[in-house]
Design a protein around this motif. Structure first.
Motif, PDB file in Angstrom:
ATOM      1  N   HIS A 118       0.825  -1.212   0.000  1.00  0.00           N
ATOM      2  CA  HIS A 118       0.000   0.000   0.000  1.00  0.00           C
ATOM      3  C   HIS A 118       0.860   1.263   0.000  1.00  0.00           C
ATOM      4  O   HIS A 118       0.537   2.240  -0.675  1.00  0.00           O
ATOM      5  N   PHE A 119       1.947   1.229   0.764  1.00  0.00           N
ATOM      6  CA  PHE A 119       2.752   2.444   0.912  1.00  0.00           C
ATOM      7  C   PHE A 119       3.855   2.594  -0.144  1.00  0.00           C
ATOM      8  O   PHE A 119       4.599   3.565  -0.126  1.00  0.00           O
ATOM      9  N   LEU A 120       3.954   1.643  -1.066  1.00  0.00           N
ATOM     10  CA  LEU A 120       4.941   1.785  -2.148  1.00  0.00           C
ATOM     11  C   LEU A 120       4.591   2.992  -3.016  1.00  0.00           C
ATOM     12  O   LEU A 120       3.421   3.300  -3.190  1.00  0.00           O
ATOM     13  N   PRO A 121       5.611   3.656  -3.581  1.00  0.00           N
ATOM     14  CA  PRO A 121       5.308   4.791  -4.464  1.00  0.00           C
ATOM     15  C   PRO A 121       4.478   4.340  -5.680  1.00  0.00           C
ATOM     16  O   PRO A 121       4.649   3.217  -6.158  1.00  0.00           O
ATOM     17  N   VAL A 122       3.597   5.235  -6.130  1.00  0.00           N
ATOM     18  CA  VAL A 122       2.695   4.898  -7.245  1.00  0.00           C
ATOM     19  C   VAL A 122       3.471   4.530  -8.507  1.00  0.00           C
ATOM     20  O   VAL A 122       3.024   3.733  -9.324  1.00  0.00           O
ATOM     21  N   LYS A 123       4.668   5.144  -8.650  1.00  0.00           N
ATOM     22  CA  LYS A 123       5.409   4.889  -9.902  1.00  0.00           C
ATOM     23  C   LYS A 123       5.790   3.414 -10.050  1.00  0.00           C
ATOM     24  O   LYS A 123       5.924   2.916 -11.167  1.00  0.00           O
ATOM     25  N   ILE A 124       5.940   2.717  -8.922  1.00  0.00           N
ATOM     26  CA  ILE A 124       6.245   1.283  -9.002  1.00  0.00           C
ATOM     27  C   ILE A 124       5.061   0.541  -9.609  1.00  0.00           C
ATOM     28  O   ILE A 124       5.207  -0.333 -10.461  1.00  0.00           O
ATOM     29  N   GLU A 125       3.848   0.947  -9.183  1.00  0.00           N
ATOM     30  CA  GLU A 125       2.626   0.350  -9.734  1.00  0.00           C
ATOM     31  C   GLU A 125       2.574   0.577 -11.250  1.00  0.00           C
ATOM     32  O   GLU A 125       2.258  -0.337 -12.018  1.00  0.00           O
ATOM     33  N   HIS A 126       2.920   1.795 -11.654  1.00  0.00           N
ATOM     34  CA  HIS A 126       2.910   2.105 -13.091  1.00  0.00           C
ATOM     35  C   HIS A 126       3.924   1.268 -13.852  1.00  0.00           C
ATOM     36  O   HIS A 126       3.684   0.835 -14.969  1.00  0.00           O
ATOM     37  N   ARG A 127       5.074   1.042 -13.205  1.00  0.00           N
ATOM     38  CA  ARG A 127       6.112   0.252 -13.855  1.00  0.00           C
ATOM     39  C   ARG A 127       5.637  -1.192 -14.058  1.00  0.00           C
ATOM     40  O   ARG A 127       5.854  -1.792 -15.101  1.00  0.00           O
ATOM     41  N   VAL A 128       4.979  -1.733 -13.015  1.00  0.00           N
ATOM     42  CA  VAL A 128       4.463  -3.110 -13.122  1.00  0.00           C
ATOM     43  C   VAL A 128       3.413  -3.190 -14.236  1.00  0.00           C
ATOM     44  O   VAL A 128       3.399  -4.129 -15.034  1.00  0.00           O
ATOM     45  N   GLN A 129       2.540  -2.149 -14.281  1.00  0.00           N
ATOM     46  CA  GLN A 129       1.525  -2.123 -15.343  1.00  0.00           C
ATOM     47  C   GLN A 129       2.159  -2.120 -16.716  1.00  0.00           C
ATOM     48  O   GLN A 129       1.707  -2.790 -17.640  1.00  0.00           O
ATOM     49  N   LYS A 130       3.240  -1.340 -16.849  1.00  0.00           N
ATOM     50  CA  LYS A 130       3.916  -1.248 -18.145  1.00  0.00           C
ATOM     51  C   LYS A 130       4.538  -2.598 -18.513  1.00  0.00           C
ATOM     52  O   LYS A 130       4.455  -3.049 -19.656  1.00  0.00           O
ATOM     53  N   MET A 131       5.118  -3.241 -17.491  1.00  0.00           N
ATOM     54  CA  MET A 131       5.730  -4.545 -17.708  1.00  0.00           C
ATOM     55  C   MET A 131       4.675  -5.541 -18.211  1.00  0.00           C
ATOM     56  O   MET A 131       4.916  -6.303 -19.146  1.00  0.00           O
ATOM     57  N   LEU A 132       3.496  -5.493 -17.567  1.00  0.00           N
ATOM     58  CA  LEU A 132       2.411  -6.384 -17.983  1.00  0.00           C
ATOM     59  C   LEU A 132       1.966  -6.070 -19.411  1.00  0.00           C
ATOM     60  O   LEU A 132       1.667  -6.964 -20.199  1.00  0.00           O
ATOM     61  N   SER A 133       1.924  -4.775 -19.747  1.00  0.00           N
ATOM     62  CA  SER A 133       1.503  -4.375 -21.092  1.00  0.00           C
ATOM     63  C   SER A 133       2.457  -4.929 -22.141  1.00  0.00           C
ATOM     64  O   SER A 133       2.037  -5.351 -23.217  1.00  0.00           O
ATOM     65  N   ASP A 134       3.753  -4.893 -21.813  1.00  0.00           N
ATOM     66  CA  ASP A 134       4.756  -5.313 -22.798  1.00  0.00           C
ATOM     67  C   ASP A 134       4.899  -6.825 -22.915  1.00  0.00           C
ATOM     68  O   ASP A 134       5.577  -7.327 -23.811  1.00  0.00           O
TER      69      ASP A 134
END
Lengths: 499, 77
Positions: free
Chosen positions: A450-466
């Motif tokens: 929960h407390f991880l920075p949002v940018k990590i979430e975005h990075r994971v999303q990008k990884m999933l997209s690719d």
């Protein structure tokens, strides 16, 4: 996830069962949704057929949970479609207002009848000597959500910020849309309706986001919320006096995480599933425990409800009282959160919970100026030091308020606190970690994520997209497998379903 | 187009030195213009231009351009 579906009982499984709604984390939903998605995509560019299929599936989805009460949903949708039209063609402002009042009366009357009649009878019985018998009223599931969803349409048409839709079909799709009908997000008509006629385009990023939300939502709901609820939180809250202060305190932290994972997990899945169908729903949660104040918490928690209440309740009260300046805000915030509590359920615990939030925010408004002066004097304004303490304090206020929300009565709340302050036994902590390592790890991991920075979430999303399609499928299968491992025999309904 | 005068009133109420505002600017884009401060800005605008808005007229505003139009309509412009 038991797959004990035989040909003989397929029909009975598909029938309405109040104890078995088609929630996203069931095997039945997985099967039906896969079939639905297949047919939906086979229809290719035939937009009209797709919309009708979506309406049909949504109605079935609702019927499965509410039985023939789906007629109320249909009547409510048709009525609000007509109210929208009526408001729009009424030129005279006074008459326009009368139609709005009528629309509110019908919507809130239905909601009130189903949800609050017995609560009112209970209050009357408590006050007077006459004893009225409670009525047998079935609460149509999700009625608070779809009533508020329809009402934002009526309000926006009234304020002339939205042109009423000419298509009853489109309006029905907005109201019936299965991903958000049972527990939100309470989407805005102004955002949803224009998407119906657009050619759905699912980009690589959208697909990655949808997959991320569905996986994250499933894990939040099944692995964290359900597991810690059944195996830990419920046991403590049922008999707080049997446990030490350490366990009671951990249960408070556990419950805050549980309610967040349960509700936001459901929302994540709803948003992800809608995205797979080509619809973008509004965000509902934004790391709420990172909030630095109660007001900030409500900008991050159940955003679709809090922004609804802000736009259609808080602002009208605030503006009509604006000559009172600060007190206009205080009165508006207290009234809004009293209603917010009541929206959550017909019970004193919900009203008290709402009132506590209203009071905390009202008080914060009252001391805002001297507080800013003090921070400036101490030179800590906008510092990380201050923010850290603000987050910690806000989190604890919220977690304690959830206790009022959850506990069956105030006696239980006082028992929990008496254990924490009078029978703490810090040595039990080590035993707790040793005996319930999974619970402990889940709670800690839940908060870390929960407390991880949002940018990590975005990075994971990008990884999933690719990721190639096979990779995506394997990940989804892994998440489902993990969920199955954690799932108990009986499915726990979402906390928010009773609303 | 948003007038210099309206912009000045808004900036003063928000204690901002300058902020680039267009007709399409919405409240959350302006630092400090949140739902609580909204009431102070509306009061400041009413006070400055010596006009009175109905709640309904304020609730339907979508952006700063709408606010400008509302002020203009009250001033008979």
């Amino acid at each position: 996830m038991p797959f004990n579906i035989s040909i003989d009982n397929v029909l009975s499984i598909l029938k309405y069962n109040p104890n078995d709604p088609l929630i996203f984390s069931t095997s039945l939903f997985l099967i039906l949704f896969t079939l639905f998605l297949l047919v939906y995509n086979l229809m290719g560019k035939n937009r009209s057929a797709k919309i009708f299929l979506l309406i049909f599936f949504s109605l079935y989805f609702y019927y499965k949970a509410a039985g023939f009460y789906f007629i109320i949903l249909v009547v409510s949708a048709i009525a609000n479609f007509l109210f929208g039209k009526w408001i729009a063609i009424t030129e005279n402002f006074t008459k326009k207002r009368l139609v709005l009042i009528l629309a509110l009366f019908v919507n809130l009357g239905l909601l009130g009848y189903f949800k609050y009649t017995n609560f009112i009878i209970q209050i009357i019985n408590g006050i007077g000597t006459a004893q009225l018998d409670p009525l047998t009223i079935f609460l149509p599931i999700g009625i608070s959500f779809y009533t508020f969803k329809s009402l934002n349409y009526v309000f926006d048409v009234y304020f002339d910020t939205l042109k009423p839709t000419r298509s009853l079909r489109d309006f029905c799709l907005f109201v019936f849309f299965f991903p958000n009908i049972l527990a939100g997000p309470i989407d805005r008509a102004s955002e949803f309706l224009p998407q119906i006629d657009q050619e759905p385009f699912l980009s690589k990023e959208d697909l990655g986001k949808a997959l991320f939300l569905i996986i994250a939502g499933l894990l939040k709901k099944v692995v964290i919320a359900d597991y810690i609820s059944i195996n830990f939180v419920d046991r403590i809250f049922d008999y707080p006096l049997r446990y030490t202060g350490v366990e009671n305190l951990l249960a408070i932290y556990g419950y805050a995480l549980q309610i967040y994972c349960d509700f936001s997990g459901y929302s994540d899945m709803a948003i992800g599933i809608a995205l797979l169908l080509g619809f973008r729903l509004m965000d509902n949660f934004n790391s709420p425990f990172k909030a630095t104040s109660i007001a900030d918490f409500w900008r991050r928690w159940h955003i679709s409800l809090s922004s609804w209440l802000r736009d259609y309740l808080f602002k009208p009260i605030q503006l009509s009282l604006r000559n009172l300046r600060l007190f206009a805000n205080i009165i508006a915030v207290v009234v809004t959160f009293f209603i917010c509590g009541l929206w959550h359920g017909a019970g004193w615990n919900f009203i008290l919970w709402g009132a506590i939030h209203g009071f905390m925010m009202g008080f914060a408004l009252l001391i805002a100026k001297p507080k800013t002066k003090l921070y400036n004097m101490l030179g800590i304004s906008n510092t990380k030091f201050l923010k850290f303490f603000q987050v910690i304090i806000t989190f604890h206020l919220v977690a304690v308020s959830f206790l009022v929300f959850r506990a069956p009565n105030l006696q239980t709340v006082s028992e929990i606190f008496s254990q924490i302050f009078g029978f703490f036994h810090k040595e039990v902590f080590i035993q707790f970690v040793e005996r319930l390592p999974i619970i402990f790890v889940l709670i800690v991991l839940g908060y870390i994520f929960h407390f991880l920075p949002v940018k990590i979430e975005h990075r994971v999303q990008k990884m999933l997209s690719d990721m190639p399609l096979v990779g995506k499928a394997v990940l989804l299968a892994l998440a489902i497998w993990l969920a199955v491992q954690f799932k108990s025999a009986d499915i726990q309904p979402f906390i928010y379903f009773q609303f | 187009m948003i007038s210099v005068e309206l912009k000045k009133v808004i900036l003063k109420e928000l204690n901002l030195d300058d902020f680039d505002m267009t007709d399409e600017t919405i409240a959350p884009q302006v630092p400090g213009w949140d739902s609580l401060n909204h009431v102070n800005i509306i009061l400041a605008v009413e006070h400055h231009f010596k006009v009175k808005f109905k709640s309904y007229e304020v609730l339907r505003l979508k952006n700063v351009g709408d606010l400008q139009k509302l002020v203009d309509s009250k001033l008979g412009k």
